[in-house]
Structure formats: structure tokens, C-alpha cells
Design an enzyme around this catalytic site. Sequence first.
Site, PDB file in Angstrom:
ATOM      1  N   ARG A 117      -0.997  -4.119   7.495  1.00  0.00           N
ATOM      2  CA  ARG A 117       0.133  -4.758   8.148  1.00  0.00           C
ATOM      3  C   ARG A 117       1.368  -3.871   8.192  1.00  0.00           C
ATOM      4  NH1 ARG A 117      -3.279  -8.175   6.894  1.00  0.00           N
ATOM      5  NH2 ARG A 117      -3.337  -7.080   4.920  1.00  0.00           N
ATOM      6  N   THR A 118       1.732  -3.274   7.053  1.00  0.00           N
ATOM      7  CA  THR A 118       2.969  -2.495   7.022  1.00  0.00           C
ATOM      8  C   THR A 118       2.879  -1.285   7.945  1.00  0.00           C
ATOM      9  OG1 THR A 118       3.373  -3.208   4.740  1.00  0.00           O
ATOM     10  CG2 THR A 118       4.614  -1.308   5.533  1.00  0.00           C
TER      11      THR A 118
ATOM     12  N   LYS B 176      -4.021  19.909  -1.221  1.00  0.00           N
ATOM     13  CA  LYS B 176      -4.037  21.310  -1.642  1.00  0.00           C
ATOM     14  C   LYS B 176      -3.005  21.578  -2.741  1.00  0.00           C
ATOM     15  CE  LYS B 176      -5.123  22.682   3.129  1.00  0.00           C
ATOM     16  NZ  LYS B 176      -4.640  23.458   4.295  1.00  0.00           N
TER      17      LYS B 176
ATOM     18  N   ARG C 189       4.931   5.160   2.290  1.00  0.00           N
ATOM     19  CA  ARG C 189       4.390   4.371   1.180  1.00  0.00           C
ATOM     20  C   ARG C 189       3.734   5.328   0.195  1.00  0.00           C
ATOM     21  NH1 ARG C 189       0.990  -1.115   1.648  1.00  0.00           N
ATOM     22  NH2 ARG C 189       3.146  -1.794   1.870  1.00  0.00           N
TER      23      ARG C 189
ATOM     24  N   HIS D  44       9.787  -2.912  -2.102  1.00  0.00           N
ATOM     25  CA  HIS D  44       9.174  -2.979  -0.768  1.00  0.00           C
ATOM     26  C   HIS D  44      10.223  -3.607   0.150  1.00  0.00           C
ATOM     27  CE1 HIS D  44       6.408  -3.032   2.387  1.00  0.00           C
ATOM     28  NE2 HIS D  44       5.408  -3.712   1.873  1.00  0.00           N
TER      29      HIS D  44
END
Length: 306
Positions: free
Chosen positions: A53-54, A82, A103, A131
Amino acid sequence: MNNRNLISPMDFSKEELNEIFELAEKIISNPKEFSHICDGKILATLFYEPSTRTRFSFESAMMKLGGNVLGFSEPNSTSSAKGETLADTIKMVSIYSDIIAMRHPKEGSAKVASMYSNVPVINAGDGGHQHPTQTLTDLLTIKSQKGKLNGHKIGICGDLKNGRTVQSLISAMSRYEEIEFILISPKELVIPEYIREEILKRNKITFKEVERIEDVISELDILYMTRIQKERFFNEEEYLRLKDSYILDMEKMNKAKKDMIVMHPLPRVNEIATEVDSDKRAVYFKQAEYGMYVRMALIAKLLGVM
């Protein structure tokens, strides 16, 4: 708000939040009017953790504003695999984009990113910490569905210890008048002490902590359900023991007020029975839609195009 970062829901004043909500409401009423305001702009979505959703709501928000999107949802396919540092990744990505949504599983990572970026950074979730765009989504949902942001008794149910949406919502709603919280969780998943002391008690917010949803659902104006977050547990046995602590079904809903609304940041696992979906008080899918519109408004404000 032009060129600002959004790391915590407390980064914006109530007045600035109202500006975002007013713009979101204008976009909802006439989306075509805003379909080209981000022409030529690029949003970078850096998702070091799984999201549906986000990430989709950020990407669709930018595209509906006329902008473009680049980014990743699998960090193992990037130079971080890496050994590239977050700071170097952000320095490079901010060259290629006009705004970043990130995120990350580590708390405080969004703040670090903002220190190395030449463009606005939006925290799309950092570990179990914050959030803020989900909080904007939640506030717009409450404002739209209940008509105001003050004067509510809010029940928050589930994993209050690990839920970044919970902690962000409590922090944001503590600034509004006549707010009362009922915190519903097992003893193992109560809210962190800093939320209890630094947010609730310091701001003299009325709250109580209970273990049974049945005992309090009749009092609530808003019920905010959350899932027990498997990814935050180090012990799978403890997760399995707690995962079905709360299941909202119609038997419980029948005890609630006729105008109570049920919210959920999604995804749900089994904490809301599907039979509840057809109840008009269930607004969690509408809530997800509001998330796209509020992110459209936020992007426009941070880019200074509105």
C-alpha cells in the site's frame, strides 16, 4: 513547506497539517485539476522493507500528479548489497530525483537520509519508530469520516509495542483537544514507556490500558485495529502465542456505537473478520484510498508546486 523533510508527524504544525488536508480534499473533489502539476518531476521510492500500500500509493500519487517514479523494492538488487552506505545511496539518488520516499528497517534511518539528501525526504516507515504519512492518512480519514479531529475516544488495539503507526498516531492526536485513548493489548505488547510518559502523561491526555476489546468497544468513537507484527519478533514461539490475541467480528461490532468507525493501516492478517468488511462502519479500505490523496497533497507541498 517547500523543500522540507517529513521524518516525524510532529515536523509539521497543526496549521500546516490542515493545509495538507485542505489540498487533499480539493484533489479528491477535482483530481483532473491537479493532473499535471508535477510534470517533469521525479519521485524516488527507496523501499528496503516489503510494502504494498505505501509504495503503490506513493507511486500512484506521483503519477496522478503528472510526475515520474524511479526506485527499488528489493535492496539486494542495488548497490547496498555490495556494501554501499545509506549516506552514499541518498547522495546519488538525490542527484537523480526531486523528492525521495524511503522505508527502512532501522529506526532513525530517515533522519540520517535527510542529512545527506539535496532534495526533500519523506519517511515511509523506519523500523518500529515512525510512519508519518500513514499518520497523515489516518488524520484525513478521521477528519473526513467524523467531521473533526478533536473530541474523540479512540481505541487502539493490537501490537502497541512494535506498531510504528500506533506510536505516530498517538503523538499526532495528542495535539488535539478532548482526545482520550483506550489502549488494548496483551501485557507483552503494551505501548513503549516513552509514549506513555513523554506523550500521554506529559500532555495530560486521558488514557487507560486494558486487555479485552469486549470491555470497552461500546465506549469508542474510533477503533484502530493493528496486526501483531511477525517481522518485529525475535522469537517465533512468542509470535505464534500472541498472533490471534484479537479478532474483530460482528459479535463484537454489535456492541459498538452505530457511528463508530473501524480503521486499520493494513495489511490485515486475521485480526478483522471479513464479515466486518460489509459493515458501513468499516472504513479501512477507504482509508487506504485517502492515503493516496494525502500523499499527492504532501508531494505537491514539499515540491512547492502548490
